[in-house]
Design a protein around this motif. Sequence first.
Motif, PDB file in Angstrom:
ATOM      1  N   GLN A  58       0.837  -1.188   0.000  1.00 43.66           N
ATOM      2  CA  GLN A  58       0.000   0.000   0.000  1.00 43.66           C
ATOM      3  C   GLN A  58       0.876   1.244   0.000  1.00 43.66           C
ATOM      4  OE1 GLN A  58      -2.710   0.236   3.272  1.00 43.66           O
ATOM      5  NE2 GLN A  58      -3.813   2.013   2.473  1.00 43.66           N
ATOM      6  N   VAL A  59       0.786   2.005  -1.072  1.00 48.48           N
ATOM      7  CA  VAL A  59       1.630   3.190  -1.217  1.00 48.48           C
ATOM      8  C   VAL A  59       0.814   4.485  -1.161  1.00 48.48           C
ATOM      9  CG1 VAL A  59       3.407   1.997  -2.511  1.00 48.48           C
ATOM     10  CG2 VAL A  59       1.484   3.005  -3.744  1.00 48.48           C
ATOM     11  N   LEU A  60      -0.510   4.395  -1.311  1.00 49.52           N
ATOM     12  CA  LEU A  60      -1.337   5.587  -1.280  1.00 49.52           C
ATOM     13  C   LEU A  60      -1.490   6.077   0.153  1.00 49.52           C
ATOM     14  CD1 LEU A  60      -4.161   4.628  -3.812  1.00 49.52           C
ATOM     15  CD2 LEU A  60      -2.201   6.128  -4.210  1.00 49.52           C
ATOM     16  N   PRO A  61      -1.346   7.371   0.382  1.00 45.94           N
ATOM     17  CA  PRO A  61      -1.541   7.888   1.745  1.00 45.94           C
ATOM     18  C   PRO A  61      -3.000   7.805   2.154  1.00 45.94           C
ATOM     19  CG  PRO A  61      -1.298   9.696   0.182  1.00 45.94           C
ATOM     20  CD  PRO A  61      -1.024   8.424  -0.583  1.00 45.94           C
ATOM     21  N   ALA A  62      -3.236   7.698   3.443  1.00 47.27           N
ATOM     22  CA  ALA A  62      -4.601   7.660   3.956  1.00 47.27           C
ATOM     23  C   ALA A  62      -5.289   8.999   3.699  1.00 47.27           C
ATOM     24  CB  ALA A  62      -4.580   7.339   5.442  1.00 47.27           C
ATOM     25  N   ASP A  63      -6.594   8.969   3.515  1.00 44.16           N
ATOM     26  CA  ASP A  63      -7.355  10.190   3.256  1.00 44.16           C
ATOM     27  C   ASP A  63      -8.320  10.443   4.409  1.00 44.16           C
ATOM     28  OD1 ASP A  63      -9.251   8.230   2.914  1.00 44.16           O
ATOM     29  OD2 ASP A  63      -9.415   8.472   0.742  1.00 44.16           O
ATOM     30  N   THR A  64      -9.102  11.511   4.257  1.00 41.22           N
ATOM     31  CA  THR A  64     -10.046  11.856   5.318  1.00 41.22           C
ATOM     32  C   THR A  64     -11.141  10.812   5.463  1.00 41.22           C
ATOM     33  OG1 THR A  64     -11.259  13.218   3.712  1.00 41.22           O
ATOM     34  CG2 THR A  64      -9.637  14.335   5.106  1.00 41.22           C
ATOM     35  N   GLY A  65     -11.442  10.097   4.365  1.00 33.83           N
ATOM     36  CA  GLY A  65     -12.434   9.028   4.455  1.00 33.83           C
ATOM     37  C   GLY A  65     -11.987   7.938   5.409  1.00 33.83           C
ATOM     38  N   SER A  66     -10.703   7.580   5.341  1.00 32.99           N
ATOM     39  CA  SER A  66     -10.153   6.579   6.258  1.00 32.99           C
ATOM     40  C   SER A  66     -10.192   7.085   7.692  1.00 32.99           C
ATOM     41  CB  SER A  66      -8.708   6.244   5.864  1.00 32.99           C
ATOM     42  OG  SER A  66      -8.635   5.737   4.550  1.00 32.99           O
ATOM     43  N   PHE A  67      -9.889   8.375   7.854  1.00 31.37           N
ATOM     44  CA  PHE A  67      -9.918   8.958   9.193  1.00 31.37           C
ATOM     45  C   PHE A  67     -11.311   8.854   9.811  1.00 31.37           C
ATOM     46  CE2 PHE A  67     -11.254  12.803  11.501  1.00 31.37           C
ATOM     47  CZ  PHE A  67     -10.524  12.638  12.662  1.00 31.37           C
ATOM     48  N   TRP A  68     -12.327   9.234   9.063  1.00 33.88           N
ATOM     49  CA  TRP A  68     -13.680   9.213   9.615  1.00 33.88           C
ATOM     50  C   TRP A  68     -14.174   7.795   9.843  1.00 33.88           C
ATOM     51  CZ3 TRP A  68     -15.380  12.933  12.238  1.00 33.88           C
ATOM     52  CH2 TRP A  68     -15.064  14.258  11.929  1.00 33.88           C
ATOM     53  N   ALA A  69     -13.738   6.846   9.008  1.00 31.47           N
ATOM     54  CA  ALA A  69     -14.128   5.452   9.231  1.00 31.47           C
ATOM     55  C   ALA A  69     -13.574   4.949  10.558  1.00 31.47           C
ATOM     56  CB  ALA A  69     -13.632   4.584   8.080  1.00 31.47           C
ATOM     57  N   ILE A  70     -12.307   5.278  10.836  1.00 27.62           N
ATOM     58  CA  ILE A  70     -11.684   4.872  12.094  1.00 27.62           C
ATOM     59  C   ILE A  70     -12.314   5.619  13.263  1.00 27.62           C
ATOM     60  CG2 ILE A  70      -9.530   4.934  13.408  1.00 27.62           C
ATOM     61  CD1 ILE A  70      -8.049   4.481  10.762  1.00 27.62           C
ATOM     62  N   ALA A  71     -12.515   6.923  13.086  1.00 32.69           N
ATOM     63  CA  ALA A  71     -13.071   7.739  14.166  1.00 32.69           C
ATOM     64  C   ALA A  71     -14.482   7.294  14.533  1.00 32.69           C
ATOM     65  CB  ALA A  71     -13.078   9.219  13.761  1.00 32.69           C
ATOM     66  N   VAL A  72     -15.308   7.032  13.532  1.00 29.06           N
ATOM     67  CA  VAL A  72     -16.688   6.602  13.794  1.00 29.06           C
ATOM     68  C   VAL A  72     -16.700   5.266  14.525  1.00 29.06           C
ATOM     69  CG1 VAL A  72     -18.816   5.805  12.694  1.00 29.06           C
ATOM     70  CG2 VAL A  72     -17.730   7.918  11.920  1.00 29.06           C
ATOM     71  N   LEU A  73     -15.792   4.365  14.143  1.00 29.51           N
ATOM     72  CA  LEU A  73     -15.722   3.067  14.813  1.00 29.51           C
ATOM     73  C   LEU A  73     -15.446   3.236  16.306  1.00 29.51           C
ATOM     74  CD1 LEU A  73     -15.657  -0.039  14.626  1.00 29.51           C
ATOM     75  CD2 LEU A  73     -13.199   0.137  14.152  1.00 29.51           C
ATOM     76  N   HIS A  74     -14.500   4.106  16.649  1.00 29.68           N
ATOM     77  CA  HIS A  74     -14.177   4.329  18.062  1.00 29.68           C
ATOM     78  C   HIS A  74     -15.282   5.106  18.771  1.00 29.68           C
ATOM     79  CE1 HIS A  74     -10.399   2.563  17.324  1.00 29.68           C
ATOM     80  NE2 HIS A  74      -9.779   3.606  16.837  1.00 29.68           N
ATOM     81  N   LEU A  75     -15.847   6.084  18.070  1.00 24.54           N
ATOM     82  CA  LEU A  75     -16.892   6.897  18.687  1.00 24.54           C
ATOM     83  C   LEU A  75     -18.154   6.091  18.968  1.00 24.54           C
ATOM     84  CD1 LEU A  75     -16.530  10.231  16.668  1.00 24.54           C
ATOM     85  CD2 LEU A  75     -15.874   9.818  19.046  1.00 24.54           C
ATOM     86  N   LYS A  76     -18.375   5.022  18.208  1.00 22.13           N
ATOM     87  CA  LYS A  76     -19.530   4.164  18.470  1.00 22.13           C
ATOM     88  C   LYS A  76     -19.420   3.524  19.847  1.00 22.13           C
ATOM     89  CE  LYS A  76     -20.893   2.938  13.732  1.00 22.13           C
ATOM     90  NZ  LYS A  76     -20.951   1.838  12.728  1.00 22.13           N
ATOM     91  N   TRP A  77     -18.186   3.152  20.238  1.00 22.20           N
ATOM     92  CA  TRP A  77     -17.993   2.588  21.579  1.00 22.20           C
ATOM     93  C   TRP A  77     -18.347   3.618  22.649  1.00 22.20           C
ATOM     94  CZ3 TRP A  77     -16.333  -2.321  23.171  1.00 22.20           C
ATOM     95  CH2 TRP A  77     -15.966  -3.193  22.155  1.00 22.20           C
ATOM     96  N   ILE A  78     -17.854   4.858  22.454  1.00 20.54           N
ATOM     97  CA  ILE A  78     -18.153   5.922  23.412  1.00 20.54           C
ATOM     98  C   ILE A  78     -19.651   6.181  23.467  1.00 20.54           C
ATOM     99  CG2 ILE A  78     -17.886   8.384  23.899  1.00 20.54           C
ATOM    100  CD1 ILE A  78     -15.408   6.917  24.581  1.00 20.54           C
ATOM    101  N   GLY A  79     -20.275   6.279  22.294  1.00 21.49           N
ATOM    102  CA  GLY A  79     -21.702   6.555  22.241  1.00 21.49           C
ATOM    103  C   GLY A  79     -22.530   5.454  22.870  1.00 21.49           C
ATOM    104  N   LEU A  80     -22.152   4.206  22.619  1.00 20.80           N
ATOM    105  CA  LEU A  80     -22.899   3.091  23.190  1.00 20.80           C
ATOM    106  C   LEU A  80     -22.757   3.053  24.710  1.00 20.80           C
ATOM    107  CD1 LEU A  80     -24.678   0.671  22.675  1.00 20.80           C
ATOM    108  CD2 LEU A  80     -22.635  -0.708  22.205  1.00 20.80           C
ATOM    109  N   ILE A  81     -21.548   3.301  25.193  1.00 14.61           N
ATOM    110  CA  ILE A  81     -21.330   3.344  26.641  1.00 14.61           C
ATOM    111  C   ILE A  81     -22.157   4.466  27.262  1.00 14.61           C
ATOM    112  CG2 ILE A  81     -19.617   3.862  28.432  1.00 14.61           C
ATOM    113  CD1 ILE A  81     -17.558   2.386  26.698  1.00 14.61           C
ATOM    114  N   TRP A  82     -22.175   5.631  26.603  1.00 15.22           N
ATOM    115  CA  TRP A  82     -22.946   6.767  27.120  1.00 15.22           C
ATOM    116  C   TRP A  82     -24.430   6.441  27.194  1.00 15.22           C
ATOM    117  CZ3 TRP A  82     -26.672  10.047  24.840  1.00 15.22           C
ATOM    118  CH2 TRP A  82     -26.974  11.202  25.571  1.00 15.22           C
ATOM    119  N   ILE A  83     -24.951   5.804  26.147  1.00 14.55           N
ATOM    120  CA  ILE A  83     -26.376   5.436  26.117  1.00 14.55           C
ATOM    121  C   ILE A  83     -26.694   4.412  27.207  1.00 14.55           C
ATOM    122  CG2 ILE A  83     -28.160   4.266  24.756  1.00 14.55           C
ATOM    123  CD1 ILE A  83     -26.883   5.535  22.271  1.00 14.55           C
ATOM    124  N   LEU A  84     -25.831   3.414  27.366  1.00 12.55           N
ATOM    125  CA  LEU A  84     -26.064   2.396  28.387  1.00 12.55           C
ATOM    126  C   LEU A  84     -26.042   3.000  29.787  1.00 12.55           C
ATOM    127  CD1 LEU A  84     -23.917  -0.552  26.952  1.00 12.55           C
ATOM    128  CD2 LEU A  84     -26.414  -0.422  27.071  1.00 12.55           C
TER     129      LEU A  84
END
Length: 210
Positions: A58-84
């Motif tokens: 893989q030689v292409l640099p990561a883009d903002t799409g990759s950033f938001w995919a990773i961020a949303v994945l982690h934020l789902k844990w925070i959001g789920l914990i907050w809701i619970l």
Amino acid sequence: MRNIRLMIKEQTPLYIFVAVLFLVGVIFGALIVSALTLDQQQDLGEYLGSFFVTVDQQVLPADTGSFWAIAVLHLKWIGLIWILGLSVIGLPGILILDFLKGVLIGFTVGTLVAQYSWHGMLFALVSVAPHNLVLIPALLVCSAAAIAFSLQMIRSRVLGQRRPSVNRPFAMYTMLSLSMALLILGVSSFETWVTPAMMRWVTPYLIFKS
């Protein structure tokens, strides 16, 4: 911020509890690796080999799409914990999430070490450890705050104890969760743009070994 620091200090026993629960999950996840059959271990080895080749090429640099995919994945844990934490019956779910997170990390690191020995440990140190050194404490802080708020809800709603209004604790609980969410955005930036470069530095050693 002073109130949040005071709240964190008061919840120290809960931090210890969720940290121990997380560590038990890590140990359990590592033990699962040793319980796999030979065929399952071979399948995992083939998958990891293909993954390392993909990372190395893989030689292409990561883009903002990759950033938001990773961020949303982690934020789902925070959001789920907050809701619970808002519900009386959410307490077991918070504990399960902390344990499950430990299992996932323990299984990942255990698999890398089992398949690639110290090369696998090196890969885990550059790919799993850096962002999780911040991510895991953030999740545990959110979990402790969620447990504390859930217990307060249980005392006031279920046990019928007279408690002060939950408006202020709710505001502090939400502010703490939002603070951890902002921290996780920074962690996601590191994981998006720095971690892949570190992984590509190590993968040639694992490809050669495989």
